[in-house]
Scaffold this active site. Structure first.
Site, PDB file in Angstrom:
ATOM      1  CD1 TRP A 175      -8.945   8.842   0.149  1.00 14.25           C
ATOM      2  CD2 TRP A 175      -9.741  10.311   1.222  1.00 14.25           C
ATOM      3  NE1 TRP A 175      -9.085   9.882  -0.683  1.00 14.25           N
ATOM      4  CE2 TRP A 175      -9.428  10.958   0.049  1.00 14.25           C
ATOM      5  CE3 TRP A 175     -10.129  11.353   2.338  1.00 14.25           C
ATOM      6  CZ2 TRP A 175      -9.608  12.244  -0.204  1.00 14.25           C
ATOM      7  CZ3 TRP A 175     -10.304  12.689   1.870  1.00 14.25           C
ATOM      8  CH2 TRP A 175     -10.107  13.205   0.658  1.00 14.25           C
ATOM      9  CB  THR A 228      -0.815   0.000   1.209  1.00 13.09           C
ATOM     10  OG1 THR A 228      -0.263  -0.273   2.589  1.00 13.09           O
ATOM     11  CG2 THR A 228      -1.862  -1.083   1.130  1.00 13.09           C
ATOM     12  CG  ASP A 248      -9.696   5.720  -3.648  1.00 12.70           C
ATOM     13  OD1 ASP A 248      -8.970   4.692  -3.011  1.00 12.70           O
ATOM     14  OD2 ASP A 248      -9.387   6.831  -3.650  1.00 12.70           O
ATOM     15  CE1 TYR A 251      -2.248  -0.085  -3.151  1.00 12.23           C
ATOM     16  CE2 TYR A 251      -3.602   1.889  -3.903  1.00 12.23           C
ATOM     17  CZ  TYR A 251      -3.281   0.639  -3.043  1.00 12.23           C
ATOM     18  OH  TYR A 251      -4.449   0.327  -2.041  1.00 12.23           O
TER      19      TYR A 251
END
Length: 286
Positions: free
Chosen positions: A151, A63, A103, A126
């Site tokens: 988020w 991540t 997202d 990513y």
């Protein structure tokens, strides 16, 4: 059911473990790289077969969005190859898999909330590897559920909320981007939604989940400081161009949650309510 949770030391993995106590009807195998290397196909197949796993929740991922630009091979292995291994292994047992996505599979040029049928168009390593991970999981497992989120924050690990609280206490001034719009996701709320899907039965397909509401990173920071009682730090808005990063980020990445709400009858909390809950938990732990 016997459920394998990967990435148990991460934000979502930790929240899943907390909620396991409320769902004692299942048996859980909480693993991170020490217990199960998800880049090792044979190890996965053996683990799933030996423990008679019925379902997998894959919380593991690479991540580090900016570092991914220079670490494409590792990012691809963790975000694309490993999920396919998990999906193929659970398919042999006729089981299901929940793959957590992002997202960042969208480039953020839309101006209305993204729905599941919108065509993905990632603009970073990513995002590209996570999209490929979605496709692999759905290819190798018939009972695959993809949940895209955004988020993410929690009381665990490193995240934006904890960083802004720390910097707000340390610095007299902060500059935060105001022209990137989205919705925060409290990992606890996402874990609740995942358990709703597990307990009601996996309905295969792609779903979107974040908290309700729309906000910029700048406004999010202002809210974090207000709720945390930080008054000595001045937060000023920055354009994206003023804060260049190796990876491109979506300017607009609001996700439409209608599908997951209708499918599982869940109510999604408003972002500020969940933020207050998280910060209250953080204050207790200090």
């Amino acid at each position: 059911m016997k459920i394998l949770i990967t990435g148990c030391n991460g934000q979502l993995g930790n929240e899943m473990q907390l909620l396991e106590k409320d769902n004692p009807q299942h048996t859980y195998f909480n693993t991170d790289v020490e217990e199960l290397d998800i880049t090792d196909q044979k190890a996965i197949e053996a683990f799933v077969a030996d423990n008679e796993i019925d379902g997998i929740v894959n919380c593991a991922a690479y991540t580090a969005v900016d570092k991914a630009e220079d670490n494409k091979e590792l990012c691809t292995t963790l975000n694309t190859v490993a999920p396919a291994y998990l999906a193929a292994a659970i398919e042999k047992r006729g089981g299901w898999i929940i793959q957590i996505s992002t997202d960042y599979v969208f480039n953020g040029t839309k101006h209305t909330p993204y729905v599941e049928t919108d065509t993905p168009c990632p603009d970073s390593v990513y995002g590209s590897t996570k999209l490929a991970g979605e496709l692999g999981v759905m290819k190798f497992c018939k009972k695959a559920m993809i949940i895209r989120t955004a988020w993410l924050y929690s009381t665990f690990g490193n995240n934006f909320v904890k960083t802004m609280i720390r910097l707000g206490k340390e610095k007299p001034e902060l500059g935060v981007i105001f022209d990137q719009i989205g919705t925060p996701t409290y990992a606890r709320d996402l874990a609740v939604a995942i358990f709703a899907a597990i307990n009601q039965g996996i309905v295969p397909g792609i779903y979107h989940f974040s908290n309700e509401g729309i906000i910029s990173w700048y406004d999010f920071t202002k809210a974090i400081h207000r709720i945390a009682g930080i008054t000595t730090c001045h937060v000023r808005p920055l354009h994206t161009e003023e804060y260049p990063t190796p990876a491109n980020r979506p300017h607009y990445s609001v996700l439409d949650k209608t599908k997951i709400k209708r499918t599982y009858g869940i109510e999604v909390p408003y972002w500020e309510e969940s933020l207050a809950e998280c910060i209250a938990s953080l204050c207790k732990s200090v």
